[in-house]
Design an enzyme around this catalytic site. Structure first.
Site, PDB file in Angstrom:
ATOM      1  N   LYS A 181      45.896  63.765  28.405  1.00 20.91           N
ATOM      2  CA  LYS A 181      47.379  63.833  28.473  1.00 20.91           C
ATOM      3  C   LYS A 181      47.530  62.101  28.845  1.00 20.91           C
ATOM      4  O   LYS A 181      47.070  61.469  29.916  1.00 20.91           O
ATOM      5  CB  LYS A 181      48.027  64.252  29.897  1.00 20.91           C
ATOM      6  CG  LYS A 181      49.526  64.216  30.188  1.00 20.91           C
ATOM      7  CD  LYS A 181      50.227  63.988  31.473  1.00 20.91           C
ATOM      8  CE  LYS A 181      49.964  62.751  31.989  1.00 20.91           C
ATOM      9  NZ  LYS A 181      50.678  61.630  31.525  1.00 20.91           N
ATOM     10  N   GLU A 256      39.539  57.343  38.681  1.00 20.17           N
ATOM     11  CA  GLU A 256      39.239  55.940  38.649  1.00 20.17           C
ATOM     12  C   GLU A 256      40.612  55.275  38.998  1.00 20.17           C
ATOM     13  O   GLU A 256      41.499  55.591  38.190  1.00 20.17           O
ATOM     14  CB  GLU A 256      38.616  55.605  37.184  1.00 20.17           C
ATOM     15  CG  GLU A 256      38.028  54.404  36.963  1.00 20.17           C
ATOM     16  CD  GLU A 256      39.064  53.068  36.861  1.00 20.17           C
ATOM     17  OE1 GLU A 256      39.583  52.521  37.815  1.00 20.17           O
ATOM     18  OE2 GLU A 256      39.514  52.905  35.625  1.00 20.17           O
ATOM     19  N   CYS A 290      42.451  47.489  36.389  1.00 19.81           N
ATOM     20  CA  CYS A 290      41.917  47.933  37.644  1.00 19.81           C
ATOM     21  C   CYS A 290      40.944  47.362  38.371  1.00 19.81           C
ATOM     22  O   CYS A 290      40.930  46.889  39.682  1.00 19.81           O
ATOM     23  CB  CYS A 290      41.548  49.321  37.753  1.00 19.81           C
ATOM     24  SG  CYS A 290      40.887  49.793  36.226  1.00 19.81           S
ATOM     25  N   GLU A 390      47.344  46.267  45.789  1.00 17.48           N
ATOM     26  CA  GLU A 390      46.999  45.992  44.537  1.00 17.48           C
ATOM     27  C   GLU A 390      48.489  45.590  43.694  1.00 17.48           C
ATOM     28  O   GLU A 390      49.320  46.371  43.771  1.00 17.48           O
ATOM     29  CB  GLU A 390      46.310  47.130  43.650  1.00 17.48           C
ATOM     30  CG  GLU A 390      46.234  47.010  41.950  1.00 17.48           C
ATOM     31  CD  GLU A 390      45.555  48.175  41.360  1.00 17.48           C
ATOM     32  OE1 GLU A 390      46.070  49.444  41.545  1.00 17.48           O
ATOM     33  OE2 GLU A 390      44.545  48.050  40.821  1.00 17.48           O
TER      34      GLU A 390
HETATM   35  P1  NAD Z   1      50.397  56.406  37.439  1.00 20.75           P
HETATM   36  O1  NAD Z   1      49.172  56.807  38.408  1.00 20.75           O
HETATM   37  O2  NAD Z   1      51.631  57.079  38.171  1.00 20.75           O
HETATM   38  O3  NAD Z   1      49.858  56.909  36.092  1.00 20.75           O
HETATM   39  C1  NAD Z   1      48.659  57.086  35.475  1.00 20.75           C
HETATM   40  C2  NAD Z   1      48.719  58.262  34.857  1.00 20.75           C
HETATM   41  O4  NAD Z   1      48.637  59.501  35.976  1.00 20.75           O
HETATM   42  C3  NAD Z   1      49.784  58.622  33.729  1.00 20.75           C
HETATM   43  O5  NAD Z   1      49.243  59.614  32.742  1.00 20.75           O
HETATM   44  C4  NAD Z   1      50.931  59.370  34.678  1.00 20.75           C
HETATM   45  O6  NAD Z   1      51.730  60.496  34.072  1.00 20.75           O
HETATM   46  C5  NAD Z   1      49.708  60.400  35.555  1.00 20.75           C
HETATM   47  N1  NAD Z   1      50.412  60.955  36.670  1.00 20.75           N
HETATM   48  C6  NAD Z   1      51.204  60.172  37.403  1.00 20.75           C
HETATM   49  N2  NAD Z   1      51.710  61.307  38.519  1.00 20.75           N
HETATM   50  C7  NAD Z   1      50.671  62.174  38.227  1.00 20.75           C
HETATM   51  C8  NAD Z   1      50.571  63.515  39.286  1.00 20.75           C
HETATM   52  N3  NAD Z   1      51.140  63.856  40.187  1.00 20.75           N
HETATM   53  N4  NAD Z   1      49.732  64.438  38.790  1.00 20.75           N
HETATM   54  C9  NAD Z   1      48.934  64.180  37.571  1.00 20.75           C
HETATM   55  N5  NAD Z   1      49.145  62.793  36.786  1.00 20.75           N
HETATM   56  C10 NAD Z   1      50.166  62.129  37.189  1.00 20.75           C
HETATM   57  O7  NAD Z   1      50.425  54.852  37.339  1.00 20.75           O
HETATM   58  P2  NAD Z   1      51.520  53.930  37.072  1.00 20.75           P
HETATM   59  O8  NAD Z   1      52.908  54.405  37.978  1.00 20.75           O
HETATM   60  O9  NAD Z   1      51.891  54.036  35.574  1.00 20.75           O
HETATM   61  O10 NAD Z   1      50.970  52.586  37.902  1.00 20.75           O
HETATM   62  C11 NAD Z   1      51.321  52.254  39.246  1.00 20.75           C
HETATM   63  C12 NAD Z   1      50.066  51.438  39.672  1.00 20.75           C
HETATM   64  O11 NAD Z   1      49.003  52.382  39.370  1.00 20.75           O
HETATM   65  C13 NAD Z   1      49.999  50.396  39.258  1.00 20.75           C
HETATM   66  O12 NAD Z   1      50.960  49.331  39.923  1.00 20.75           O
HETATM   67  C14 NAD Z   1      48.428  50.110  39.387  1.00 20.75           C
HETATM   68  O13 NAD Z   1      48.342  49.653  40.923  1.00 20.75           O
HETATM   69  C15 NAD Z   1      47.877  51.414  39.339  1.00 20.75           C
HETATM   70  N6  NAD Z   1      47.269  51.432  38.051  1.00 20.75           N
HETATM   71  C16 NAD Z   1      45.938  51.669  37.892  1.00 20.75           C
HETATM   72  C17 NAD Z   1      45.117  51.888  36.794  1.00 20.75           C
HETATM   73  C18 NAD Z   1      43.766  51.942  36.736  1.00 20.75           C
HETATM   74  O14 NAD Z   1      43.228  51.415  35.611  1.00 20.75           O
HETATM   75  N7  NAD Z   1      42.935  51.943  37.848  1.00 20.75           N
HETATM   76  C19 NAD Z   1      46.128  52.013  35.625  1.00 20.75           C
HETATM   77  C20 NAD Z   1      47.257  52.089  35.923  1.00 20.75           C
HETATM   78  C21 NAD Z   1      48.006  51.954  36.937  1.00 20.75           C
END
Ligand code: NAD
Length: 485
Positions: A181, A256, A290, A390
């Site tokens: 996903k 991660e 990240c 972050e």
């Molecule tokens: P997010 O965590 O919401 O999204 C990452 C993935 O997780 C997406 O595929 C999303 O659909 C999924 N996801 C979201 N909520 C979920 C849930 N309840 N259950 C299962 N899957 C779920 O990230 P974002 O909102 O796009 O970004 C927000 C913050 O996250 C950023 O500001 C940053 O700090 C952090 N981030 C970190 C990384 C990393 O590589 N560690 C990557 C993206 C974002």
């Protein structure tokens, strides 16, 4: 070479599809999710989000394919991974352009990093698999490694293709079947990747893709009784929700998550070299990595010198259209992230951090889309929000220290523990400092990227490791057969 226009067109035909059991099938859902070009702020596509029933179908297909795929000879899995690797490289240009469109990666960075490093994860999985001993002996006991089963893989929008291959390649190498996903904000490169899996001849059900939101598709994957493992890269918020949803089924969870990585400049470092390197590392991918080293920790008596070099470095950065070859810094990937970064810049000013360059608002002439001024704060105290949270954008904080013990204490003064950098000429001292930093990776004096170096977090940066042999072993179960010999 794959024709760019053809490859793109093929993706735009699949916006309402999931890839399940070796076929592109209409999704059961109706929710329309826009894909926005962050350079213009305009919608360029719309996908249809999947539902829990799509997850059920994908889990059924992956479960049915698992026994056969787990039993494939290693040579067959290597051959499959080699075809995937070749197709990523063959389609590198349409993939790079799609990444630019869906998340604003500059085309030069997409060509030089996003796509080739994604291919490198596949190559690393091939290298690990080629030499891996699935059965080792300890006296008369055999220790056997077996694929864990059906794996759900949830990926973010910041390095879309790279994060996909960092999970899919080792999972397939191990003999697992997968359901991917991708982020709903960057689904186009993922659709192209699914077509690569199809064209590479992945057996039906071995690789499945269900697009959709985290709360809908992500939660269904995490809670699913017929999925054995879930691996997520993303925010802490989502990582915690996944672990909670996964707990009742006791599946393996690897996470991660975020970071706030330190970059310690020791007093004997060559500041003319390492300050520009540190600024550019923090702003790589518009700071949306990240492990970006976003806290530069410097000797207090060198603060003015560091600020001057950092300011000059930022002045030379070409900001603009990510589709232009010369652009170094494109837009932030999406509106929500843009707003978050703006709020954090405002917080830094409010807390009294010294603004070295940048600040709120957008760069002159780039008032469309999600362009942001590269921003550096100095004389930051380690307790400030900009030093603790972050930000995930082009915002660097410079924190002064009085002695090396304090530098280490500042580096470790965080809930995160993902990456870290140390620069210094006295290599024994630099090594000692590196060993005292509580993070999953430390880069000493700017080494080359290593796809086999384990990557992952201490503390709230996550659980488990990705890349190379360590990443591969996350997808294996360990069985001891006593009395084997
Ligand atoms: P997010 O965590 O919401 O999204 C990452 C993935 O997780 C997406 O595929 C999303 O659909 C999924 N996801 C979201 N909520 C979920 C849930 N309840 N259950 C299962 N899957 C779920 O990230 P974002 O909102 O796009 O970004 C927000 C913050 O996250 C950023 O500001 C940053 O700090 C952090 N981030 C970190 C990384 C990393 O590589 N560690 C990557 C993206 C974002």
């Amino acid at each position: 070479m794959t024709n760019v226009a053809d490859a793109r067109y093929a993706v735009f035909e699949k916006l309402d599809r999931a890839y399940i059991g070796g076929e592109w099938v209409p999704v059961a859902g109706h929710e329309r999710l826009p894909v926005i070009d962050p350079a213009s702020g305009e919608q360029v596509a719309e996908i249809v989000g999947g539902t829990a029933s799509d997850v059920d179908r994908a889990a059924l297909a992956a479960r049915a394919a698992f026994p056969g795929f787990a039993a494939t000879p290693v040579a067959d899995r290597i051959a499959l991974l080699e075809r995937i690797h070749a197709l990523i490289l063959e389609r590198a240009e349409p993939l790079a352009r799609t990444l630019t469109l869906e998340m604003g990666a500059t085309i030069s960075h997409a060509r030089a990093a996003h796509v080739p490093l994604a291919a490198a994860h596949v190559q690393a999985a091939i290298d690990v698999l080629r030499d891996y001993d699935f059965l080792t002996m300890r006296g008369t006991t055999a220790i056997v490694r077996e694929p864990i089963g059906v794996c759900a893989l949830i990926t973010p929008w910041n390095w879309p293709l790279y994060q996909i291959t960092a999970k899919v390649a080792p999972a397939l190498a191990a003999g697992c079947t997968v359901i991917l996903k991708p982020s709903e904000l960057s689904p186009l490169s993922a659709l192209m990747f699914a077509q690569i899996m199809h064209d590479a001849g992945a057996p039906a059900g071995v690789f499945n893709l269900v697009n959709g939101t985290g709360p809908e598709v992500g939660t269904a994957l995490a809670a699913h009784p017929d999925i054995d493992m879930i691996s997520i890269t993303g925010s802490n918020r989502a990582g915690v929700l996944v672990a909670q949803a996964a707990a009742p089924t006791v599946k393996r969870v690897t996470q991660e998550l975020g970071g706030k990585s330190p970059n310690i400049l020791l007093p004997d470092a060559d500041f003319d070299r390492v300050v520009p390197l540190g600024v550019m590392a923090a702003f790589r991918n518009v700071g949306q990595s990240c492990s970006a080293p976003t806290r530069m920790i410097v000797p207090r008596d060198r603060l003015a010198e560091v600020e001057a070099i950092a300011r000059r470095t930022v002045e030379a950065i070409v900001i603009g259209d990510p589709g232009e070859d010369a652009t170094v810094l494109g837009p932030i990937a999406n509106r929500a992230q843009f707003q978050r970064v703006q709020a954090m810049i405002a917080a830094g000013i409010e807390e009294g951090a010294v603004l070295v360059c940048g600040g709120p608002g957008q760069p002159d002439g780039l008032e469309r889309g999600f362009f942001t001024r590269p921003t550096i704060f100095s004389n930051v105290a380690t307790g400030m929000r900009v030093a603790q949270e972050e930000i995930f954008g082009p915002v660097l904080v410079i924190i002064p220290y009085d002695d090396v013990d304090e530098a280490v204490a500042i580096a470790n003064d965080t809930i995160f523990g993902l990456g870290g950098h140390v620069h210094g000429k006295d290599i024994d001292r630099a090594r000692d400092v590196a060993r005292r930093i509580r993070t999953g990776q430390v880069h000493l004096n700017n080494p080359a990227w290593d796809p086999h170096a384990p990557f992952g977090g201490y503390k709230r940066s996550g659980n488990g490791r990705e890349y190379g042999a360590f990443g591969f072993e996350e997808y294996l179960e360990v069985k001891a057969i006593l009395g084997f010999a």
